[in-house]
Design a protein around this motif. Structure first.
Motif, mmCIF file in Angstrom:
data_model
loop_
_atom_site.group_PDB
_atom_site.id
_atom_site.type_symbol
_atom_site.label_atom_id
_atom_site.label_comp_id
_atom_site.label_asym_id
_atom_site.label_seq_id
_atom_site.Cartn_x
_atom_site.Cartn_y
_atom_site.Cartn_z
ATOM 1 N N VAL A 4 0.993 -0.746 0.158
ATOM 2 C CA VAL A 4 -0.112 -0.398 -0.176
ATOM 3 C C VAL A 4 0.442 1.267 0.291
ATOM 4 C CG1 VAL A 4 -1.675 1.994 1.288
ATOM 5 C CG2 VAL A 4 -1.725 -0.891 1.545
ATOM 6 N N LEU A 61 -3.094 5.718 -0.240
ATOM 7 C CA LEU A 61 -3.350 4.964 1.372
ATOM 8 C C LEU A 61 -2.785 5.110 2.190
ATOM 9 C CD1 LEU A 61 -5.382 2.102 -1.400
ATOM 10 C CD2 LEU A 61 -6.075 3.857 -0.100
ATOM 11 N N ARG A 62 -1.598 5.181 1.942
ATOM 12 C CA ARG A 62 -0.288 4.964 3.210
ATOM 13 C C ARG A 62 -0.673 6.380 3.453
ATOM 14 N NH1 ARG A 62 4.533 7.318 4.655
ATOM 15 N NH2 ARG A 62 6.022 5.489 4.770
ATOM 16 N N ARG A 116 -3.623 6.200 6.232
ATOM 17 C CA ARG A 116 -3.154 5.220 7.113
ATOM 18 C C ARG A 116 -1.913 6.246 8.642
ATOM 19 N NH1 ARG A 116 -1.793 -1.356 4.572
ATOM 20 N NH2 ARG A 116 -3.861 -1.341 4.419
ATOM 21 N N GLY A 138 -6.575 -1.164 2.741
ATOM 22 C CA GLY A 138 -7.005 -0.162 2.422
ATOM 23 C C GLY A 138 -7.349 0.232 3.123
ATOM 24 N N VAL A 176 -12.076 6.559 1.031
ATOM 25 C CA VAL A 176 -11.772 7.263 1.449
ATOM 26 C C VAL A 176 -12.150 8.773 2.158
ATOM 27 C CG1 VAL A 176 -9.803 6.095 0.694
ATOM 28 C CG2 VAL A 176 -11.084 7.962 -0.924
ATOM 29 N N PRO A 206 -10.124 3.305 -3.287
ATOM 30 C CA PRO A 206 -9.960 2.386 -1.595
ATOM 31 C C PRO A 206 -9.309 1.879 -1.195
ATOM 32 C CG PRO A 206 -12.548 2.148 -1.837
ATOM 33 C CD PRO A 206 -11.773 2.990 -3.670
ATOM 34 N N ALA A 207 -9.412 1.094 -2.386
ATOM 35 C CA ALA A 207 -8.550 -0.404 -1.903
ATOM 36 C C ALA A 207 -7.810 -1.194 -2.853
ATOM 37 C CB ALA A 207 -9.527 -0.746 -0.180
#
Lengths: 154, 433
Positions: B87, B91-92, B95, B167, B171, B332-333
């Motif tokens: 990821v 997305l990273r 997080r 993810g 988002v 989103p993932a």
């Protein structure tokens, strides 16, 4: 009075009678100038929620259990803050501790009322006690009436 | 003639969980300080067996209500490592932003509500609030800002529901993140205010030669990624943890105790993270740390409250930076394709590194899980702290000795429930005639 009237149903719907606060809030009609929230019993978050409110009504389960479903109305503006507090968890303050802390630091709305509904069962995943669930509509009616009264007298 | 003295603290206030402390004193020396954990063992490692690997973040987040993001992040990284997923990009960044929120709310609660009263001589935060209302309000404001980040990114503050392998389920848009900016800027001011306030406290002179262990990343102050490094000269991949660290059972506790093989006890958490990564802090944050009396390293557990304040400032700055640069990803993932493998994840919970290992079959079912929380890794170091601090304090009256021991434990902000594992204090004192 500036700010909305804030009604907060405190509790966890997944823990039987602890869900009665959110249940009451779900049964409230939409009222102008009244904002309604569900919240878990995270005292720090509650304090921030009500910091800008003009008036506050809290609805929460109480663990007295002698009369499940019995309702207590507590005018918080008349209650002195506790001398000390012993929270059951240090990851979160409870409702009583939050009220006490807010009183001390002066961020409890001047008009604040707590509706505490005696609960009997707080087990995870269990259904609400029938007497507690049955009390919710009447409490919702009283909360709506009180909120309207607060607005009228503002 | 035997002379025995018992000091009992039925429940240690202002830490999470239940446990007991036994001090054995012989001839005026503390010969043993043992933390006895009485909470029922937590069976999360067994609960995960037979579950889909995609359920790991939702199950492990229930380990803790104050640091669920830590467990979710370590879990998703471990599963993704097993499945060969990486990821990156927005997305990273999301997080990392979620972790900023968790550090902020966890540190704020501990600094103001749990730890500060110790230094100022108050029994609890409500008594302290009568004399320091502004600081209590600042702490509450910081906690709210952190919770708000977790709500926006994770779906809710407690046990976030939006984190998944690969993810997120959804988002946020830039517009949804925008309101956080003003709140975080105000939170940053409050965090600096708290740091200056805390820097005026009186700190006992108690330097410890801990072996410090933390993640270290090539560029960043660590949250989700990095190698595991130790001040005694270790630099390993997360996947090599078991080659260098081991957990041992103790007869008086349901929590395991961790050691570095061949070396012994170590310390994770803010002191370790700060001391091993000071150069990764932005210069303005470094300057604030120095102005507060900190050097590039810190080995005094009483000064951990200063380090948490510094990390709270950093979390605000990092969150603002991430929000500024955020562009929503197209999806989103990442797609998750089940496959057999063993994966490792290690992230920096507010209290230190949280390490996960999962074994997955070709259907994506978890065959085995191992979770090493930060507080269990610190238990031996906490016990040695107690032994040393109690030794210096034996002449104090019982109630003051109890308070000193409780303070020594709160220095480390332990999460006993995570470690399975607060506090009854029993002192057994004997003297040979």
């Amino acid at each position: 009075m500036t700010g909305d009237i804030l009604v907060i149903g405190v509790g966890n719907p997944d823990r039987a009678d602890d869900g009665v606060g959110p249940l009451v809030v779900r049964q409230l009609p939409a009222l102008p100038g009244v904002r309604a929230l569900f919240r878990p019993a995270d005292g720090c978050a509650l304090i921030e929620d009500w910091a800008d409110a003009g008036a506050l009504i809290l609805v929460d389960a109480a663990s007295a259990a002698s009369h499940p479903g019995r309702v207590h109305r507590i005018d918080l503006s008349c209650q002195p803050p506790p001398h000390t507090l012993r929270p059951s968890s240090t990851h979160a303050l409870g409702v009583a501790e939050a009220i006490g802390l807010a009183q001390v630091i002066g961020c409890l709305p001047g008009r604040s009322v707590l509706y505490a509904i005696e609960g009997q069962c707080f087990g995870t995943g269990l259904p609400m006690t029938p007497e507690v669930a049955a009390a919710a509509p009447e409490v919702a009616r009283r909360v709506a009436e009180e909120a309207c009264s607060m607005r009228a007298s503002a | 003639m035997k002379d025995s003295r018992t000091i009992r603290v039925d429940m240690l206030a202002r830490v999470e969980g239940e446990g007991a402390l036994d001090l054995e004193i012989r001839d005026g020396q503390v010969v043993s300080a043992r933390l006895n954990i009485y909470e029922p063992p937590r069976f999360f490692e067994a609960l995960l067996r037979g579950r889909a690997c995609t359920e790991a973040p939702d199950i492990t987040s229930r380990i803790c209500g104050i640091c669920p993001i830590a467990y979710q992040m370590s879990a998703v990284h471990a599963v993704e490592h097993a499945l060969g997923l990486k990821v990156d990009g927005p997305l990273r960044a999301l997080r990392r932003l979620a972790y900023c929120g968790e550090w902020l709310e966890s540190h704020a609660l501990h600094i103001v509500m749990l730890h500060a009263p110790d230094f100022l001589g108050y029994a609890d935060a409500i008594q302290m609030a009568r004399d320091h209302p502004d600081e209590v309000r600042a702490g509450l404001m910081l906690k709210k800002a952190g919770n708000e980040i977790m709500r926006v990114i994770g779906g809710r503050e407690i046990h976030p529901v939006n984190v998944k392998v690969g993810g997120f389920y959804r988002v946020p848009s830039r517009a949804e993140l925008a309101p956080l900016t003003g709140e975080l800027m105000r939170a940053r001011e409050r965090a600096v205010q708290l740091l200056k306030w805390v820097s005026t406290f009186s700190f006992p002179d108690h330097e410890r030669d801990y072996e410090l262990v933390a993640l270290r990343h090539p560029d960043e102050y660590p949250f989700n990624e990095g190698r595991i490094v130790a001040s005694g000269g270790l630099d390993i991949a997360v996947s090599d943890y078991e080659d260098h660290f081991e957990e041992r059972q103790s007869p008086h506790s349901t929590a395991l105790r961790s050691v570095i093989k061949g070396r012994g006890a170590y310390l994770v958490g803010p002191l370790a993270r700060y001391s091993l990564n000071f150069d990764r802090l932005p210069p303005p944050v470094q300057s604030l740390a120095r102005a507060a009396g900190l050097g590039p390293t810190c080995r005094n557990p009483f000064r951990s409250i200063l380090v948490r304040c510094v990390e709270a400032v950093y979390a605000c700055d990092e969150a603002l930076r991430l929000i500024e640069g955020y562009e929503p990803p197209p999806l989103p993932a990442l797609a998750v394709i089940p496959g057999a493998g063993i994966g490792y994840g290690c992230t920096e919970a507010p209290r230190g590194i949280c390490w996960h290992r999962y074994e997955i079959d070709d259907q994506g079912t978890l065959l085995a899980a191992r979770i090493v929380p930060p507080t269990s890794q610190n238990q031996l170091s906490i016990e040695e702290d107690l032994r040393q601090i109690a030794t210096r304090s034996l002449a104090l009256p019982e109630d003051q000795l109890r308070a000193v021991c409780e303070h020594a434990i709160r220095n480390h902000d332990p999460c006993i429930s995570c470690s399975a594992h607060f506090l009854r204090l029993t002192v057994h004192e004997s003297a040979d005639s």
